[in-house]
Design an enzyme around this catalytic site. Sequence first.
Site, PDB file in Angstrom:
ATOM      1  N   HIS A   1      -2.097   0.038   9.343  1.00  0.00           N
ATOM      2  CA  HIS A   1      -2.227   0.151   7.880  1.00  0.00           C
ATOM      3  C   HIS A   1      -0.891   0.425   7.185  1.00  0.00           C
ATOM      4  CE1 HIS A   1      -2.445   4.562   8.370  1.00  0.00           C
ATOM      5  NE2 HIS A   1      -2.226   4.634   7.076  1.00  0.00           N
TER       6      HIS A   1
ATOM      7  N   LYS B   1       1.175  -0.982   3.241  1.00  0.00           N
ATOM      8  CA  LYS B   1       1.690  -0.128   2.169  1.00  0.00           C
ATOM      9  C   LYS B   1       2.707  -0.908   1.344  1.00  0.00           C
ATOM     10  CE  LYS B   1       1.098   4.299   4.513  1.00  0.00           C
ATOM     11  NZ  LYS B   1       0.267   5.183   3.708  1.00  0.00           N
TER      12      LYS B   1
ATOM     13  N   GLU C   1       3.600  15.095   7.513  1.00  0.00           N
ATOM     14  CA  GLU C   1       2.294  15.373   6.909  1.00  0.00           C
ATOM     15  C   GLU C   1       2.110  16.876   6.810  1.00  0.00           C
ATOM     16  OE1 GLU C   1      -0.946  12.364   8.112  1.00  0.00           O
ATOM     17  OE2 GLU C   1       0.134  12.804   9.948  1.00  0.00           O
TER      18      GLU C   1
ATOM     19  N   HIS D   1       2.929   2.852  13.739  1.00  0.00           N
ATOM     20  CA  HIS D   1       3.494   2.856  12.382  1.00  0.00           C
ATOM     21  C   HIS D   1       5.026   2.955  12.374  1.00  0.00           C
ATOM     22  CE1 HIS D   1      -0.637   3.457  11.509  1.00  0.00           C
ATOM     23  NE2 HIS D   1      -0.660   4.767  11.573  1.00  0.00           N
TER      24      HIS D   1
ATOM     25  N   LYS E   1       2.664  16.924  12.114  1.00  0.00           N
ATOM     26  CA  LYS E   1       1.608  17.471  11.257  1.00  0.00           C
ATOM     27  C   LYS E   1       1.983  18.902  10.910  1.00  0.00           C
ATOM     28  CE  LYS E   1      -2.064  14.389  12.574  1.00  0.00           C
ATOM     29  NZ  LYS E   1      -2.166  13.471  11.432  1.00  0.00           N
TER      30      LYS E   1
HETATM   31  C1  BG6 Z   1      -3.170   7.375  10.974  1.00  0.00           C
HETATM   32  C2  BG6 Z   1      -3.074   8.504  11.956  1.00  0.00           C
HETATM   33  O1  BG6 Z   1      -2.946   6.154  11.597  1.00  0.00           O
HETATM   34  O2  BG6 Z   1      -2.207   7.558   9.960  1.00  0.00           O
HETATM   35  C3  BG6 Z   1      -3.260   9.830  11.258  1.00  0.00           C
HETATM   36  O3  BG6 Z   1      -4.050   8.340  12.963  1.00  0.00           O
HETATM   37  C4  BG6 Z   1      -2.313   9.966  10.106  1.00  0.00           C
HETATM   38  O4  BG6 Z   1      -3.091  10.912  12.169  1.00  0.00           O
HETATM   39  C5  BG6 Z   1      -2.385   8.738   9.203  1.00  0.00           C
HETATM   40  O5  BG6 Z   1      -2.679  11.126   9.377  1.00  0.00           O
HETATM   41  C6  BG6 Z   1      -1.312   8.783   8.131  1.00  0.00           C
HETATM   42  O6  BG6 Z   1      -1.552   7.740   7.243  1.00  0.00           O
HETATM   43  P1  BG6 Z   1      -1.087   7.838   5.730  1.00  0.00           P
HETATM   44  O7  BG6 Z   1      -1.400   6.497   5.159  1.00  0.00           O
HETATM   45  O8  BG6 Z   1      -1.880   8.953   5.108  1.00  0.00           O
HETATM   46  O9  BG6 Z   1       0.363   8.146   5.762  1.00  0.00           O
END
Ligand code: BG6
Length: 493
Positions: free
Chosen positions: A181, A185, A219, A243, A342
């Site tokens: 994902h 973005k 995060e 990612h 995290k």
């Molecule tokens: C996910 C992870 O792929 O991406 C999560 O499994 C993480 O642990 C998340 O929190 C972060 O995504 P974003 O779009 O909120 O930065």
Amino acid sequence: MAPSFKPVEPFDIVVFGGTGDLALRKLLPGLYHRDLDGQLEPQVRIFGAARGTLTREGYQKMVREALKQFVKEADLERAKVDAFIERLQFVRVDASGDAGWDDLRAALEEGTPNDIRVFYLAVGPGLFGTICKKLAEHDLRTPGTRIVIEKPLGTDFASAQAINDAVGEHFEEHQIFRIDHYLGKESVQNLVVLRFANRLFEPIWNATAIDHVQITVAEDLGAGERAGYYDQSGATRDMVQNHILQMLCLVAMEPPASLDADALRDEKLKVLRSLRPIVGDDVRSKTVRGQYRGGAIDGKPVPGYLEELNGHVSTTETFVVVKAEIENWRWNGVPFYLRTGKRLPSRHSEIVIQFKSVPHSIFGEATGGLTANRLVLRLQPNESVKLFMTIKDPGPGGLRLRDVPLNLSFAETFHIRYPDAYERLLMDVVRGNASLFMRKDEVAAAWRWIDPIRQGWEDFNMTPKLYAAGSWGPTDATALIARDGRNWYEDAI
Ligand code: BG6
């Protein structure tokens, strides 16, 4: 002016795990937004598939509630919501058994089926192969079928290959869409545009001008309710393998000949294959693992990771730093410092391209000294691109230098809603455009690089160093970059 969107070809989408978190939080709200913007033709049909007993009305009610929760109130237009809800059907399917598959086929074949058929597997990876097999056995595949899967695509190279093989047995590679994902973005796509639509950067996008690169995904949230999954995964598998390496590829790849899916993915693959393996003692000097203990974020106390696991003992890392190096001409000697964790002080993701200083300064110390240029791409929150330049501080009283950003803040420049990554990616699946999806060889190459790192941790018994929730990770993270005479960008501001 509000952007206008072209409708995509009508399609049928079946969401396995249709009552699950991903479907209700991201996929259905995402489809609603695309509907709201006029991208879904009236013929589009959406099928939720799950094991539970639910009537169509019950499912529609569930999705209506989800929209209320996950779509901004201003975007919930009554008539549009009603029309969207009308598209929904529910089919009870037992993914690993035989029940429901013929009902699903009957539902898809009823009326006028659309040529494009999307199966979105919003379920655990253990079911990917099984579902694909059932789709084949129950004759649910059509020439226009696409299948969408998402991480975790395995836990190492071998298990990823097993998933790819199981899915590949029933679908051609061009039908398989592996979502990351982050590639959906806006700011990540903007990286490609910034690099290849501006003449300015390419001549200096290399080891001659660039000192190093930092990619940080921080995060403030903890593992929380996902602790069960997360504990089996850890930061490296959860964020770096996918990612962060994908972002590294977009920063580091050679200019592709076009935006064609394979042209782009070929270039990314070359980067992954050029990553210097981190093995032996390098594991100790080039990586840091951390795990949060209790602490405070924004002045509020938060529990430690083990407390979230109810005291269960775990050596899973919730923070990781890796110093990556790319063995090719362009990036020789330019480290890429990758960092994610995290329970860090804030949610903040960015890519920092740190340029080298000018080769000779004509400005004396009294002027305030020179700072090297820096390009900062902020992915979230508040997407922006900042190019830090040195200018003369205005006014008389001697020459003084100042480091200031040329600041392109998207929020301030473009007054539009920022679509969620899934919206763009879902429409790309329908269009059959795989540029923003991972090819199986990319997934494999990424695991091939990650596996020896994890092996090294095991061999050296490198358990995670504790860090207080709300801090920037263990002190080893600062030490790692300091040994190279550098510092993390947030230390510099
Ligand atoms: C996910 C992870 O792929 O991406 C999560 O499994 C993480 O642990 C998340 O929190 C972060 O995504 P974003 O779009 O909120 O930065």
